[in-house]
Scaffold this motif. Structure first.
Motif, PDB file in Angstrom:
ATOM      1  N   ALA A   1      -3.639  -5.079 -46.201  1.00  0.00           N
ATOM      2  CA  ALA A   1      -4.441  -3.956 -46.671  1.00  0.00           C
ATOM      3  C   ALA A   1      -5.533  -4.449 -47.615  1.00  0.00           C
ATOM      4  CB  ALA A   1      -3.541  -2.946 -47.380  1.00  0.00           C
ATOM      5  N   GLY A   2      -6.599  -3.700 -47.731  1.00  0.00           N
ATOM      6  CA  GLY A   2      -7.697  -4.061 -48.628  1.00  0.00           C
ATOM      7  C   GLY A   2      -8.989  -4.315 -47.910  1.00  0.00           C
ATOM      8  N   SER A   3      -8.961  -4.678 -46.640  1.00  0.00           N
ATOM      9  CA  SER A   3     -10.185  -4.872 -45.879  1.00  0.00           C
ATOM     10  C   SER A   3     -10.691  -3.522 -45.414  1.00  0.00           C
ATOM     11  CB  SER A   3      -9.929  -5.787 -44.679  1.00  0.00           C
ATOM     12  OG  SER A   3      -9.475  -7.053 -45.129  1.00  0.00           O
ATOM     13  N   PRO A   4     -11.990  -3.219 -45.619  1.00  0.00           N
ATOM     14  CA  PRO A   4     -12.471  -1.869 -45.272  1.00  0.00           C
ATOM     15  C   PRO A   4     -12.472  -1.586 -43.781  1.00  0.00           C
ATOM     16  CG  PRO A   4     -14.293  -3.291 -45.929  1.00  0.00           C
ATOM     17  CD  PRO A   4     -13.040  -4.053 -46.219  1.00  0.00           C
ATOM     18  N   ASP A   5     -12.586  -2.619 -42.935  1.00  0.00           N
ATOM     19  CA  ASP A   5     -12.654  -2.376 -41.494  1.00  0.00           C
ATOM     20  C   ASP A   5     -11.395  -2.843 -40.764  1.00  0.00           C
ATOM     21  OD1 ASP A   5     -13.084  -4.997 -42.046  1.00  0.00           O
ATOM     22  OD2 ASP A   5     -14.723  -5.286 -40.614  1.00  0.00           O
ATOM     23  N   HIS A   6     -10.325  -3.103 -41.479  1.00  0.00           N
ATOM     24  CA  HIS A   6      -9.063  -3.504 -40.861  1.00  0.00           C
ATOM     25  C   HIS A   6      -7.968  -2.531 -41.285  1.00  0.00           C
ATOM     26  CE1 HIS A   6     -11.367  -7.178 -40.347  1.00  0.00           C
ATOM     27  NE2 HIS A   6     -10.418  -7.676 -39.556  1.00  0.00           N
ATOM     28  N   PHE A   7      -7.099  -2.254 -40.346  1.00  0.00           N
ATOM     29  CA  PHE A   7      -5.952  -1.414 -40.678  1.00  0.00           C
ATOM     30  C   PHE A   7      -4.759  -1.902 -39.857  1.00  0.00           C
ATOM     31  CE2 PHE A   7      -8.188   0.529 -37.188  1.00  0.00           C
ATOM     32  CZ  PHE A   7      -7.187   0.943 -36.309  1.00  0.00           C
ATOM     33  N   ALA A   8      -3.608  -1.672 -40.410  1.00  0.00           N
ATOM     34  CA  ALA A   8      -2.371  -2.143 -39.766  1.00  0.00           C
ATOM     35  C   ALA A   8      -1.924  -1.167 -38.675  1.00  0.00           C
ATOM     36  CB  ALA A   8      -1.275  -2.301 -40.814  1.00  0.00           C
ATOM     37  N   THR A   9      -1.413  -1.733 -37.584  1.00  0.00           N
ATOM     38  CA  THR A   9      -0.889  -0.923 -36.472  1.00  0.00           C
ATOM     39  C   THR A   9       0.549  -1.341 -36.168  1.00  0.00           C
ATOM     40  OG1 THR A   9      -1.773  -2.475 -34.831  1.00  0.00           O
ATOM     41  CG2 THR A   9      -3.190  -0.626 -35.475  1.00  0.00           C
ATOM     42  N   GLN A  10       1.209  -0.495 -35.455  1.00  0.00           N
ATOM     43  CA  GLN A  10       2.593  -0.771 -35.045  1.00  0.00           C
ATOM     44  C   GLN A  10       2.699  -0.627 -33.537  1.00  0.00           C
ATOM     45  OE1 GLN A  10       5.464   1.769 -36.870  1.00  0.00           O
ATOM     46  NE2 GLN A  10       7.237   0.773 -35.899  1.00  0.00           N
ATOM     47  N   ALA A  11       3.206  -1.672 -32.889  1.00  0.00           N
ATOM     48  CA  ALA A  11       3.328  -1.656 -31.423  1.00  0.00           C
ATOM     49  C   ALA A  11       4.513  -0.779 -31.005  1.00  0.00           C
ATOM     50  CB  ALA A  11       3.508  -3.076 -30.904  1.00  0.00           C
ATOM     51  N   ILE A  12       4.271   0.063 -30.046  1.00  0.00           N
ATOM     52  CA  ILE A  12       5.313   0.955 -29.518  1.00  0.00           C
ATOM     53  C   ILE A  12       5.438   0.689 -28.015  1.00  0.00           C
ATOM     54  CG2 ILE A  12       6.011   3.338 -29.124  1.00  0.00           C
ATOM     55  CD1 ILE A  12       4.450   4.115 -31.607  1.00  0.00           C
ATOM     56  N   HIS A  13       6.631   0.344 -27.559  1.00  0.00           N
ATOM     57  CA  HIS A  13       6.897   0.073 -26.138  1.00  0.00           C
ATOM     58  C   HIS A  13       7.672   1.256 -25.549  1.00  0.00           C
ATOM     59  CE1 HIS A  13       5.626  -4.122 -26.555  1.00  0.00           C
ATOM     60  NE2 HIS A  13       6.283  -4.113 -27.721  1.00  0.00           N
TER      61      HIS A  13
END
Length: 362
Positions: free
Chosen positions: A218-230
């Motif tokens: 976290a902290g980058s303005p153009d990056h966000f964390a995602t979670q893979a869903i199968h």
């Protein structure tokens, strides 16, 4: 009979040349009397007296000397001047003949005029002093002192030109009153207006790319964390496929290895795309990419090149180490070829049965 003579007071700092100049300036006088103080610089030597005597004779003047200093009296008599011990003696005409026998009091030069003025009239009848010859002759003398020294002029005061500032005061007051009245009239009677200014705005747009990935900090303005869903989903539908689809024949593909024998110390052999190679049974393949073999005199270089069968179909497949012939682009026979892997992927044309929408709809 009275005789008129010029009295010249000698200043202490005058030189002999100053006395000569004063003699020369008195061109109309026949007799001049110098009143000399005790420490007069001009007459401190016999040479000065002789020099003054020489100029007096050349100008035709008779020079007298009044001094209370016996030494100056002696040098004056030696030079040929007439000497007097004081102004009172000069006024009576009592000359000095033997300076060392003179007992008369000495009067300084600055006090001489006062002595001459306050001398009693009966002094002419007083008895002569011892050792001094007397010559009774009343005198009238005009007194002349040394010319005063010039003083440096003081700084001149600047006088302002033009009328004084106070004369403009009524005009200044009147101008100030008119200015105030004009401001009041302008505020009260001048028309006013309301102005509205419209400014057209320009929308600002910017393209922003957002990147999402698992575990992004976290902290980058153009990056966000995602979670893979199968997720898996299956569905069974009853029915029989009735659709038909024609599938074209496929060409067999793989790669071959070219080797080059160098006749010189070092050589570079290019292999163009489209070079034809074949097997002993007549299956032909062409290279799909240009490559170059680097070789030397002591070592044989090699390079891999992709190939595809000329004829599509299952017959284009071939086993390992079956492609051995180069049919073009090998003028000096420097190249050799072989396939270290099987050439596969060739398939014949066929018709496949597929599910169509009508089969699903029933």
């Amino acid at each position: 009979m009275k005789t008129l003579a010029k009295l010249l007071y000698v200043e202490a700092d005058e030189e002999i040349t100053d006395l000569v100049d004063r003699l020369r300036d008195l061109s109309l006088e026949d007799e001049v009397t110098f009143v000399v103080p005790e420490r007069a610089r001009a007459l401190q030597s016999a040479m000065s007296f002789r020099l003054l005597k020489r100029y007096a004779d050349s100008y035709g003047k008779r020079v007298n000397l009044v001094s209370g200093d016996p030494r100056l009296q002696a040098m004056s008599l030696e030079a040929g001047f007439t000497a007097y011990p004081n102004l009172a003696s000069y006024d009576r005409g009592t000359e000095v003949h033997s300076p060392e026998l003179v007992d008369a009091p000495v009067l300084s030069a600055p006090a001489a005029p006062a002595a001459a003025v306050t001398a009693p009239q009966s002094s002419q009848a007083s008895a002569p002093q011892r050792g001094v010859a007397t010559l009774e002759r009343p005198r009238e003398a005009s007194v002349m002192s040394a010319p005063p020294k010039r003083q440096a002029p003081g700084p001149r005061k600047l006088v302002p030109s033009g009328p004084p500032l106070g004369s403009y005061r009524p005009y200044l007051i009147g101008a100030a009153v008119l200015l105030v009245v004009g401001l009041l009239v302008g505020i009260l009677y001048l028309p006013t207006a309301t102005a509205t200014v419209f400014v057209q705005g320009t929308p600002l747009t910017a393209d922003v790319t957002l990147l999402g990935a698992p575990g992004v900090a976290a902290g980058s303005p153009d990056h966000f964390a995602t979670q893979a869903i199968h997720a898996e989903e299956s569905q069974n539908l009853p029915g029989t496929p009735t659709g038909q689809k024609q599938i074209d024949a496929a060409k067999a593909t793989g790669q071959v290895t070219f080797r080059a024998s160098c006749s010189g110390f070092i050589c570079s052999v290019p292999i163009r795309s489209g070079t034809d190679v074949s097997t002993g049974s007549g299956k032909h393949y062409v290279t799909t990419k240009s490559v170059t073999v680097q070789s030397t005199l002591v070592s044989q270089g090699s390079v891999d090149a992709p190939v595809a069968a000329v004829q599509a179909g299952l017959a284009g497949n071939t086993e390992v180490d079956t492609i051995r012939y180069i049919n073009n682009n090998n003028p000096d026979d420097l190249l050799s070829v072989n396939n270290g892997q099987a050439i596969t992927g060739g398939a014949d044309a066929r018709t496949a049965t597929v599910i169509q929408q009508s089969d699903v709809d029933g």
